[in-house]
Scaffold this motif. Structure first.
Motif, mmCIF file in Angstrom:
data_model
loop_
_atom_site.group_PDB
_atom_site.id
_atom_site.type_symbol
_atom_site.label_atom_id
_atom_site.label_comp_id
_atom_site.label_asym_id
_atom_site.label_seq_id
_atom_site.Cartn_x
_atom_site.Cartn_y
_atom_site.Cartn_z
ATOM 1 N N LYS A 16 0.821 -1.217 0.000
ATOM 2 C CA LYS A 16 0.000 0.000 0.000
ATOM 3 C C LYS A 16 0.851 1.261 0.000
ATOM 4 C CE LYS A 16 -3.180 -1.798 3.174
ATOM 5 N NZ LYS A 16 -4.030 -1.605 4.327
ATOM 6 N N SER A 17 1.814 1.343 0.920
ATOM 7 C CA SER A 17 2.627 2.563 1.011
ATOM 8 C C SER A 17 3.492 2.763 -0.235
ATOM 9 C CB SER A 17 3.482 2.565 2.277
ATOM 10 O OG SER A 17 4.362 1.466 2.292
ATOM 11 N N GLU A 18 3.928 1.681 -0.862
ATOM 12 C CA GLU A 18 4.716 1.793 -2.091
ATOM 13 C C GLU A 18 3.861 2.299 -3.247
ATOM 14 O OE1 GLU A 18 7.841 -1.766 -0.871
ATOM 15 O OE2 GLU A 18 6.129 -2.227 -2.154
ATOM 16 N N VAL A 19 2.619 1.802 -3.345
ATOM 17 C CA VAL A 19 1.705 2.289 -4.383
ATOM 18 C C VAL A 19 1.425 3.777 -4.176
ATOM 19 C CG1 VAL A 19 -0.655 2.143 -5.303
ATOM 20 C CG2 VAL A 19 0.643 0.054 -4.862
ATOM 21 N N ILE A 20 1.179 4.174 -2.937
ATOM 22 C CA ILE A 20 0.923 5.587 -2.647
ATOM 23 C C ILE A 20 2.124 6.444 -3.029
ATOM 24 C CG2 ILE A 20 0.600 7.245 -0.757
ATOM 25 C CD1 ILE A 20 -1.155 5.025 0.602
ATOM 26 N N PHE A 28 9.463 4.548 -7.953
ATOM 27 C CA PHE A 28 9.771 3.829 -6.724
ATOM 28 C C PHE A 28 10.875 2.839 -7.062
ATOM 29 C CE2 PHE A 28 9.446 0.801 -3.292
ATOM 30 C CZ PHE A 28 9.270 1.631 -2.209
ATOM 31 N N ALA A 29 11.840 2.664 -6.161
ATOM 32 C CA ALA A 29 12.977 1.792 -6.446
ATOM 33 C C ALA A 29 13.362 0.965 -5.225
ATOM 34 C CB ALA A 29 14.175 2.620 -6.896
ATOM 35 N N GLU A 30 13.946 -0.177 -5.486
ATOM 36 C CA GLU A 30 14.515 -1.066 -4.467
ATOM 37 C C GLU A 30 15.900 -1.485 -4.939
ATOM 38 O OE1 GLU A 30 13.595 -2.076 -1.521
ATOM 39 O OE2 GLU A 30 11.437 -1.749 -1.453
ATOM 40 N N LYS A 31 16.710 -1.983 -4.003
ATOM 41 C CA LYS A 31 18.046 -2.442 -4.373
ATOM 42 C C LYS A 31 18.455 -3.624 -3.525
ATOM 43 C CE LYS A 31 20.242 0.858 -1.323
ATOM 44 N NZ LYS A 31 21.127 1.983 -1.189
ATOM 45 N N LEU A 38 25.818 -3.834 -7.162
ATOM 46 C CA LEU A 38 24.496 -3.431 -6.688
ATOM 47 C C LEU A 38 23.482 -3.739 -7.781
ATOM 48 C CD1 LEU A 38 22.793 -1.772 -4.563
ATOM 49 C CD2 LEU A 38 23.241 0.189 -6.014
ATOM 50 N N PHE A 39 22.418 -4.444 -7.428
ATOM 51 C CA PHE A 39 21.320 -4.720 -8.344
ATOM 52 C C PHE A 39 20.135 -3.889 -7.894
ATOM 53 C CE2 PHE A 39 17.359 -7.178 -8.980
ATOM 54 C CZ PHE A 39 17.320 -7.143 -10.365
ATOM 55 N N SER A 40 19.474 -3.230 -8.833
ATOM 56 C CA SER A 40 18.307 -2.442 -8.454
ATOM 57 C C SER A 40 17.173 -2.671 -9.438
ATOM 58 C CB SER A 40 18.655 -0.954 -8.372
ATOM 59 O OG SER A 40 19.135 -0.464 -9.593
ATOM 60 N N TYR A 41 15.981 -2.422 -8.949
ATOM 61 C CA TYR A 41 14.799 -2.513 -9.791
ATOM 62 C C TYR A 41 13.895 -1.354 -9.437
ATOM 63 C CZ TYR A 41 13.372 -5.417 -5.753
ATOM 64 O OH TYR A 41 13.139 -5.915 -4.498
#
Length: 120
Positions: A16-20, A28-31, A38-41
């Motif tokens: 929910k918080s990521e969609v917001i 929005f990104a993660e790693k 370092l891999f990120s998406y």
């Protein structure tokens, strides 16, 4: 945000918080930090497109989303979006972006920020 890759398919699941956050900022990104790299998406909006697109460059997967898709995604009942994206080389990649629901089975992961499961 979770990522699942299998063959030529990529799926992102957002809490929910990521969609917001994504709907407010357009990205929005993660790693994942490995010993050697370092891999990120990431997910981000892109002007001028009408379907999901994706690319991979410099150890980063990016899924591009039409701006119109996220207008009220955080508050509506649309679960997600998908597309069979054709690369410049003619390869097809299935892309799926969806809200993350609480799992129905036993799990050890924190699901407090997930959407209620409609099958519950």
């Amino acid at each position: 945000m979770k990522i699942r890759i299998r063959g030529n398919s990529i799926r992102y699941r957002l809490t929910k918080s990521e969609v917001i956050s994504f709907c407010k900022t357009g990205s929005f990104a993660e790693k994942t930090e490995f010993s050697s790299t370092l891999f990120s998406y990431e997910i981000q909006t892109k002007k001028g497109i009408t379907n999901l697109e994706t690319d991979y460059d410099n150890n980063k997967i990016i899924i591009f989303v039409p701006q119109s898709y996220i207008k009220d995604w955080a508050t509506n009942t649309i679960v997600g979006f998908n597309n069979n994206f054709l690369t410049k080389e003619g390869k097809e990649i299935f892309i799926l972006v969806e809200k993350d629901f609480v799992c129905m089975d036993e799990t050890v992961e924190d699901q407090s920020d997930n959407y209620p499961n409609p099958n519950a």
